[in-house]
Write a protein that holds these residues in place. Sequence first.
Motif, mmCIF file in Angstrom:
data_model
loop_
_atom_site.group_PDB
_atom_site.id
_atom_site.type_symbol
_atom_site.label_atom_id
_atom_site.label_comp_id
_atom_site.label_asym_id
_atom_site.label_seq_id
_atom_site.Cartn_x
_atom_site.Cartn_y
_atom_site.Cartn_z
ATOM 1 N N PHE A 1 0.808 -1.224 0.000
ATOM 2 C CA PHE A 1 0.000 0.000 0.000
ATOM 3 C C PHE A 1 0.840 1.273 0.000
ATOM 4 C CE2 PHE A 1 0.808 -0.637 4.482
ATOM 5 C CZ PHE A 1 0.986 0.645 4.968
ATOM 6 N N THR A 2 2.107 1.213 0.482
ATOM 7 C CA THR A 2 2.919 2.423 0.532
ATOM 8 C C THR A 2 3.190 2.979 -0.849
ATOM 9 O OG1 THR A 2 4.866 0.976 0.624
ATOM 10 C CG2 THR A 2 4.019 1.821 2.710
ATOM 11 N N ALA A 3 3.117 2.137 -1.883
ATOM 12 C CA ALA A 3 3.359 2.590 -3.242
ATOM 13 C C ALA A 3 2.106 3.144 -3.896
ATOM 14 C CB ALA A 3 3.919 1.450 -4.087
ATOM 15 N N ASP A 4 1.012 3.103 -3.238
ATOM 16 C CA ASP A 4 -0.246 3.534 -3.828
ATOM 17 C C ASP A 4 -0.496 5.000 -3.490
ATOM 18 O OD1 ASP A 4 -3.562 2.010 -3.947
ATOM 19 O OD2 ASP A 4 -2.777 3.830 -4.865
ATOM 20 N N ARG A 5 -0.399 5.845 -4.457
ATOM 21 C CA ARG A 5 -0.553 7.279 -4.180
ATOM 22 C C ARG A 5 -1.990 7.663 -3.845
ATOM 23 N NH1 ARG A 5 -0.195 10.449 -9.982
ATOM 24 N NH2 ARG A 5 -1.943 9.394 -11.007
ATOM 25 N N ARG A 6 -2.940 6.772 -4.131
ATOM 26 C CA ARG A 6 -4.325 7.101 -3.781
ATOM 27 C C ARG A 6 -4.476 7.245 -2.274
ATOM 28 N NH1 ARG A 6 -6.899 9.407 -7.448
ATOM 29 N NH2 ARG A 6 -8.814 8.961 -6.280
ATOM 30 N N ILE A 7 -3.697 6.498 -1.518
ATOM 31 C CA ILE A 7 -3.762 6.616 -0.067
ATOM 32 C C ILE A 7 -3.309 8.004 0.360
ATOM 33 C CG2 ILE A 7 -2.836 5.734 2.114
ATOM 34 C CD1 ILE A 7 -2.657 3.012 0.867
ATOM 35 N N LEU A 8 -2.249 8.497 -0.262
ATOM 36 C CA LEU A 8 -1.748 9.826 0.088
ATOM 37 C C LEU A 8 -2.750 10.908 -0.306
ATOM 38 C CD1 LEU A 8 1.979 9.424 -1.016
ATOM 39 C CD2 LEU A 8 1.003 9.175 1.267
ATOM 40 N N ILE A 9 -3.403 10.719 -1.450
ATOM 41 C CA ILE A 9 -4.409 11.700 -1.873
ATOM 42 C C ILE A 9 -5.569 11.724 -0.885
ATOM 43 C CG2 ILE A 9 -6.101 12.225 -3.670
ATOM 44 C CD1 ILE A 9 -4.108 11.090 -5.713
ATOM 45 N N LEU A 10 -6.051 10.549 -0.486
ATOM 46 C CA LEU A 10 -7.158 10.489 0.467
ATOM 47 C C LEU A 10 -6.740 11.047 1.826
ATOM 48 C CD1 LEU A 10 -8.687 6.981 -0.340
ATOM 49 C CD2 LEU A 10 -9.675 9.218 -0.851
ATOM 50 N N ALA A 11 -5.486 10.779 2.233
ATOM 51 C CA ALA A 11 -5.014 11.318 3.503
ATOM 52 C C ALA A 11 -4.971 12.837 3.457
ATOM 53 C CB ALA A 11 -3.634 10.751 3.828
ATOM 54 N N ALA A 12 -4.559 13.400 2.324
ATOM 55 C CA ALA A 12 -4.554 14.858 2.184
ATOM 56 C C ALA A 12 -5.973 15.418 2.218
ATOM 57 C CB ALA A 12 -3.860 15.251 0.883
ATOM 58 N N MET A 13 -6.895 14.730 1.577
ATOM 59 C CA MET A 13 -8.301 15.159 1.621
ATOM 60 C C MET A 13 -8.853 15.056 3.035
ATOM 61 S SD MET A 13 -9.922 13.525 -1.844
ATOM 62 C CE MET A 13 -9.548 14.199 -3.477
ATOM 63 N N ALA A 14 -8.385 14.043 3.777
ATOM 64 C CA ALA A 14 -8.874 13.863 5.147
ATOM 65 C C ALA A 14 -8.491 15.029 6.044
ATOM 66 C CB ALA A 14 -8.337 12.551 5.724
ATOM 67 N N VAL A 15 -7.450 15.751 5.697
ATOM 68 C CA VAL A 15 -7.087 16.949 6.471
ATOM 69 C C VAL A 15 -8.214 17.972 6.408
ATOM 70 C CG1 VAL A 15 -5.482 18.878 6.611
ATOM 71 C CG2 VAL A 15 -4.622 16.570 6.175
ATOM 72 N N ALA A 16 -8.721 18.210 5.203
ATOM 73 C CA ALA A 16 -9.832 19.155 5.054
ATOM 74 C C ALA A 16 -11.104 18.613 5.685
ATOM 75 C CB ALA A 16 -10.056 19.450 3.570
ATOM 76 N N VAL A 17 -11.378 17.325 5.481
ATOM 77 C CA VAL A 17 -12.602 16.733 6.023
ATOM 78 C C VAL A 17 -12.557 16.696 7.546
ATOM 79 C CG1 VAL A 17 -13.951 14.615 6.141
ATOM 80 C CG2 VAL A 17 -13.068 15.399 3.951
ATOM 81 N N GLY A 18 -11.394 16.349 8.122
ATOM 82 C CA GLY A 18 -11.272 16.323 9.576
ATOM 83 C C GLY A 18 -11.478 17.691 10.199
ATOM 84 N N SER A 19 -10.940 18.721 9.554
ATOM 85 C CA SER A 19 -11.158 20.085 10.053
ATOM 86 C C SER A 19 -12.627 20.458 9.956
ATOM 87 C CB SER A 19 -10.297 21.066 9.254
ATOM 88 O OG SER A 19 -8.925 20.789 9.398
ATOM 89 N N GLY A 20 -13.261 20.084 8.844
ATOM 90 C CA GLY A 20 -14.694 20.377 8.696
ATOM 91 C C GLY A 20 -15.534 19.662 9.723
ATOM 92 N N GLY A 21 -15.207 18.385 10.017
ATOM 93 C CA GLY A 21 -15.956 17.652 11.032
ATOM 94 C C GLY A 21 -15.788 18.245 12.412
ATOM 95 N N ALA A 22 -14.560 18.682 12.756
ATOM 96 C CA ALA A 22 -14.327 19.290 14.071
ATOM 97 C C ALA A 22 -15.085 20.610 14.204
ATOM 98 C CB ALA A 22 -12.835 19.512 14.276
ATOM 99 N N LEU A 23 -15.052 21.433 13.168
ATOM 100 C CA LEU A 23 -15.774 22.710 13.217
ATOM 101 C C LEU A 23 -17.278 22.483 13.270
ATOM 102 C CD1 LEU A 23 -13.645 24.725 10.628
ATOM 103 C CD2 LEU A 23 -13.696 25.034 13.116
ATOM 104 N N LEU B 1 -13.924 9.059 3.090
ATOM 105 C CA LEU B 1 -14.016 10.464 3.504
ATOM 106 C C LEU B 1 -15.288 10.716 4.310
ATOM 107 C CD1 LEU B 1 -12.675 12.284 0.322
ATOM 108 C CD2 LEU B 1 -11.475 11.706 2.435
ATOM 109 N N LEU B 2 -16.368 10.004 3.998
ATOM 110 C CA LEU B 2 -17.583 10.129 4.805
ATOM 111 C C LEU B 2 -17.296 9.707 6.243
ATOM 112 C CD1 LEU B 2 -21.124 8.886 3.775
ATOM 113 C CD2 LEU B 2 -20.229 8.396 6.035
ATOM 114 N N VAL B 3 -16.663 8.570 6.403
ATOM 115 C CA VAL B 3 -16.358 8.075 7.745
ATOM 116 C C VAL B 3 -15.327 8.964 8.425
ATOM 117 C CG1 VAL B 3 -15.453 6.111 9.043
ATOM 118 C CG2 VAL B 3 -16.972 5.719 7.109
ATOM 119 N N ALA B 4 -14.381 9.514 7.672
ATOM 120 C CA ALA B 4 -13.390 10.420 8.252
ATOM 121 C C ALA B 4 -14.066 11.650 8.851
ATOM 122 C CB ALA B 4 -12.380 10.835 7.190
ATOM 123 N N GLY B 5 -15.024 12.218 8.144
ATOM 124 C CA GLY B 5 -15.743 13.368 8.691
ATOM 125 C C GLY B 5 -16.574 13.017 9.900
ATOM 126 N N ALA B 6 -17.221 11.842 9.860
ATOM 127 C CA ALA B 6 -18.052 11.409 10.986
ATOM 128 C C ALA B 6 -17.229 11.207 12.250
ATOM 129 C CB ALA B 6 -18.785 10.124 10.608
#
Length: 624
Positions: free
Chosen positions: A21-43, A174-179
């Motif tokens: 999985f470390t070679a899969d850049r989709r994980i990094l893209i989703l992790a970067a998106m989770a930064v925005a989603v996590g901030s939105g969920g906290a706010l 990302l849905l679960v990340a925000g929740a």
Amino acid sequence: MTTGTGADGGAAPPRRTLGDFTADRRILILAAMAVAVGSGGALAAWGLVKLIALVSNLVWFGRLGTQPVSFAEVARSPWMVAAPVLGGLAIGLMARFGSEKIRGHGIPEAIEAILIGRSRMSPKVAVLKPVSSALSIGTGGPFGAEGPIIMTGGAIGSLFAQFFHLTAAERKTLLVAGATAGMTAIFGTPVAAVLLAVELLLFEWKPRSFIPVAVACVLAAAWRPFLFEAGPLFPLAAALPPSPRILGLAILVGAVAGLQSGLLTTLLYRAEDAFERLPVHWMWWPALGGLAVGLGGLIEPRALGVGYDVIGDLLNGHLLLGAAAAILLVKAAIWLAALASGTSGGVLAPLLILGGTLGSIEGAVLPGTPGFWALIGMAAMMGGTMRAPLTGALFAVELTGDMTALAPLLAATTAAYAVTVLLLKRSILTEKIARRGVHITREYAVDPFELTRVSAIMVRAVETLPAEMPVEEALAFFASEAPRHRAYPVLDAAGVPVGLVTLRDLMGWQRARGAVTGSLADLVSDAGLPLVHPDDTVGHLADLMVAGDHGRVPVVEPGSRRLVGLVARKDLLRIREASGHLERRRERFYRSGGHRGRVRRRPGPAPAEDQLSTTTLVPRATRP
């Protein structure tokens, strides 16, 4: 002929495993998106808590403010009955003319969106769910904020994901990340929130989903000191050392909590059935539930609202035995009535109070402080009712900051979980979804298709036809009594498969040309045949079969592409048979005294091969 995307132009190499999985850049893209989603969920969590406090202050004290409200300060009056009724009426109108998805306590709706809604939520839900929950809780509804914030945070993650080209599985992440980010912000429990995602929402354990969810929860935990407060929500240091006696008593308290959970779950759905039989539209049901809430408030005002102050008093031992019993009975009654009516609100805080009050009552006769046993009861009630024992144990630890209690908490949540599993087919969360026709299983297992290689199930001695065989001779072959199979691989002079031929193919060739000239090579050259290697996983093979609607797939050597085997659809069923065989067959290899004994099988048909398993499958009779 079509093969995989191997560099040699032949079959595709073995599919990547989770270890890659470390070679899969989709994980990094989703992790970067989770930064925005996590901030939105906290706010969103901060906004929901403030909105609940604003409504509570306006309704009960006629003032503008966002300071927390304790219903112990609210005087008994007719308004205590009228306010929940008006709040329920407003929620019914919002659900009917806005979105019916705001009804309920949030987690089942999130699960339903994941399973059958392709993880897509509408903007209406993102707006109406927190507003309706604030009205419900602010007017006295006996609910928590965590269910609505799970739904709201999930909607934020889903809406954010819908702006990008993502798969349904990535939207789910990302849905679960925000929740879970919203839950972390409210309670300060990032590890428990991640476990909640694994045990309840993700329906998988993969790096692709785990890493972004963990990123969102950690980010929400970083936001929490700025939005709420630092440190545990209910600091406590009253745990007893995990001696055998304490662990045994924790198991007993957990089992009682499991019985309590089973009783409440059964009563809840009987109450829902009673509402279904009412001769009025469901829009009016929340108002009727509000009437029950108000009447209960006249008996015990502290049973209204979120009740975080009650949780604090339970953990610190500030509630007398009579007060705890009153809150237990009234809270259970009004919570069941309100939740069954279809209003908006969460179940986590009520479960903590119901389990905590019973644990506190039991603590009056158990060693240690009532607060410790209240904590045990809270975790057990949560773990058993939500079928999430690990989440329940870690949630209680993070909620109080006391790691000493981890072993008794785990013992209690496991006992409660065992009791509810034995008593009920489904949990309080999944029963609601099952009633809508969606079957949910909460058991995770390794996919045997991903565990098994093609070499374990392929037929090695394959009957073939040469590519230079004339079509007329092939027709005669199929018309004779010689053929034992419906399809045969066609090989060139080097033993490389160029296609599969069936009698239907030959008849179609004859009708199209009006003659039977040509060879099999002319017939199958454009057939589009997939090829696999012996080391490919059966999951990859099954994907190829489904994508091209192929009933048989040749197996070739990676380098030479020479035929070495064949797999048919019925061979895939052998894996299912082997997996079930491992579950059903009971064996004893040693007797008492160290002597090896006979294998004792359950009655029933035995498999064709005694060594059958998902990793070592013995080929059956030769067949293509």
